[in-house]
Design an enzyme around this catalytic site. Structure first.
Site, mmCIF file in Angstrom:
data_model
loop_
_atom_site.group_PDB
_atom_site.id
_atom_site.type_symbol
_atom_site.label_atom_id
_atom_site.label_comp_id
_atom_site.label_asym_id
_atom_site.label_seq_id
_atom_site.Cartn_x
_atom_site.Cartn_y
_atom_site.Cartn_z
ATOM 1 N N PRO A 2 0.833 -1.194 0.000
ATOM 2 C CG PRO A 2 0.020 -1.011 2.178
ATOM 3 C CD PRO A 2 0.727 -1.946 1.274
ATOM 4 C CB CYS A 3 2.588 3.111 -2.079
ATOM 5 S SG CYS A 3 3.625 1.684 -1.709
ATOM 6 C CB THR A 4 -0.172 7.770 -1.281
ATOM 7 O OG1 THR A 4 -0.971 7.025 -0.360
ATOM 8 C CG2 THR A 4 -1.042 8.817 -1.970
ATOM 9 C CD GLU A 95 0.480 4.101 -5.157
ATOM 10 O OE1 GLU A 95 -0.517 4.051 -4.427
ATOM 11 O OE2 GLU A 95 1.514 4.728 -4.859
#
Length: 543
Positions: A2-4, A95
């Site tokens: 999980p990333c942004t 991502e």
């Protein structure tokens, strides 16, 4: 993971830089310690074996030096995350994004299959390697590419040959361009050039919402894709675009209305260009060249509305505040599925803006877990961007006004982003400062990673009491960083080329020393403030 991610084109940034930034977040229920590293050509493997998928591939014999942010603990792969190579190409991977059943049925992910039985006995079936994934991408691509486009081409070729076991988005940048690549199923991919005057927000969803197959199959001005994408989509009925002429006209009318609001002061020539562009779009839609990959390849689940779309909503709410994001008449809400992949900001975007949106926890809305508005239900409704599981934030900035040797700056933060600060480091060096490079398995304040983890855990318990300490820390470190860059740029301008790397390493070391002093000071303040609120406190004293 999980990333942004946020990507900022060179005409949208405050100084003409291309900017690529991504939070790397650990999976739920765990933290993955991170560190910085520089990989020299002699240390780059010529034969690479992935820990996750057990795939072994040969690598070229001419790698370049590159910076990276690998996992600190050995045993489960490199996960190099983000960095620059000697050619001043940046890469951020990855991502984690979403897909749907139709795509995964048409081109299954290439997953590792363990051996069955005992070798040498009847019925034994050897293991089948999986494809490439986040663990591998930076290591097998970044040391070998000289432009952002080359990065897309190399990774695309590897995906077509070996496949992948997960859905991912990957960013490539150089001084002129940013490209965003999204994997589609096991072997297919699409890539789109970020418009120079726009920014992109990516919250763990397949994001590209406009794609021109004719361009990808032709001049590749703004689009690239796996060679058989059109035929594969047609064979598996993946294009969901409504092609009836009246539907196309209605969609283009809506786009024109939005653009007219944005370009309220446009001159006649600009409006004529817009009309011509819309005619081209209409022809492309009716010819089947233009489609929406997010609709075709992405997910549309209820969990997206909790985990993904609110993050895009908040980032764009901050960078385009005049659009109106709140209330029943807002164009977009936290759970909207059609929040644009990219848009032109209202003003140029700074490093500090990037840090703010990637640290956000829905400040100023009823959804802020630290806020006083709304209710207990709204304050826990959506997954924050600045979350406890942030491991590292790498902001890759390529400055066009600097010489090649010192144009690349890798801004770094470790730990939970609402409680940390970005520090700039020159990327074209042979080693990073020990304070950022050494992250041991045991918790210690000698490590920037662990110090930030301690600060976040302590400050969270008394968020409002500690927020002023953190704001002053962030401002002081940021100001010192901009000053360091300005002074070092001036210093190295007069040096011989062979003297520059050492000068950059000295500047990084000075920055790291200041960072350590300020981080230790913040830790002390947060510890003191939170300790005063311990539950076993008692007002009567024996003094």
């Amino acid at each position: 993971m999980p990333c942004t991610t946020i990507l900022v084109g060179k005409r949208a940034s405050y100084d003409g830089s291309t900017i690529v930034a991504r939070n790397e977040d650990s999976p739920g229920g765990q933290f993955e310690p991170k560190r910085m590293a520089v990989v020299e050509p002699a240390d780059q493997p010529r034969t690479y074996t992935a820990t996750e998928s057990h795939l072994t591939i040969g690598l070229p014999d001419d790698p370049m030096r590159y910076s990276s942010v690998p996992d600190a603990l050995p045993g489960h792969g490199i996960w190099a995350a983000a960095g620059f190579n000697e050619a001043n190409v940046g890469m951020s991977a990855t991502e984690t994004i979403t897909s749907n059943e139709r795509v995964l049925g048409a081109d299954p992910l290439v997953e590792y299959v363990p051996a069955r039985g005992t070798e040498g006995e009847e019925g034994y079936v050897p293991a089948t390697p999986g494809g490439l994934g986040e663990e591998d991408f930076v290591t097998v691509v970044l040391p070998y590419v000289h432009t952002a486009r080359e990065g897309v081409e190399r990774l695309g070729a590897l995906l077509e040959r070996y496949g992948t076991y997960e859905m991912n988005g990957i960013a490539f940048s150089d001084a002129d361009e940013i490209w965003w690549l999204e994997t589609v199923g096991g072997h297919h991919w699409i890539a789109k050039r970020v418009p120079d005057d726009a920014y992109v927000t990516m919250p763990n969803q397949l994001g590209i919402d406009y794609f021109d197959l004719a361009d990808a199959e032709g001049d590749q001005v703004e689009h690239m894709a796996s060679a058989d994408l059109r035929a594969w989509m047609e064979a598996n009925h993946l294009n969901l675009t409504m092609l009836a002429p009246h539907v196309v006209d209605e969609a283009l009318d809506d786009i024109c209305d939005e653009l007219a609001d944005t370009l309220f002061d446009a001159d006649d020539d600009m409006l004529d260009d817009l009309d011509g562009f819309m005619d081209d779009v209409r022809e492309g839609l009716l010819a089947g060249d233009i489609f929406n990959p997010r609709e075709a390849f992405g997910s549309h689940s209820d969990s997206d509305h909790v985990y993904n779309t609110p993050r895009a909503w908040y980032m764009q709410r901050f960078l385009n505040p005049s659009d109106g994001w709140d209330g029943p008449n807002a164009s977009f809400h936290p759970e909207s599925d059609d929040i644009p992949w990219c848009r032109v900001p209202e003003r140029k975007i700074t490093i500090e803006d990037v840090k703010y949106v990637l640290s956000a926890h829905y400040q100023g809305t009823p959804f802020d877990p630290y806020g006083r508005d709304g209710s207990a239900a709204t304050r826990g409704a959506y997954r924050p961007i600045g979350i406890n599981r942030n491991g590292q934030l790498a902001v890759l900035q390529i400055r066009p006004y600097c010489d090649h040797a010192h144009a690349c700056v890798q801004w770094m933060a470790f730990g939970s982003n609402p409680f940390n600060a970005l520090v700039p480091l020159y990327a074209n060096v042979h080693a990073m400062p020990a304070y950022l490079e050494n992250t041991p398995a045991v918790v210690t304040t000698d490590s920037f990673y662990w110090a930030n983890r301690l600060i976040g855990a302590l400050a969270d318990a008394r968020f409002h009491d500690n927020s002023a300490h953190i704001e002053r820390y962030r401002e002081k470190v940021g100001a010192a960083g901009h000053r360091m860059l300005r002074e070092t740029d001036a210093e190295v301008a007069g040096l011989a080329p062979e003297e520059v790397p050492a000068a950059l390493e000295r500047a990084n070391a000075r920055m790291a020393e200041l960072l350590r002093r300020e981080t230790d000071d913040l830790l002390g303040k947060v510890l003191h403030t939170t300790s005063l609120a311990m539950r076993n406190a008692f007002s009567m004293s024996d003094n």
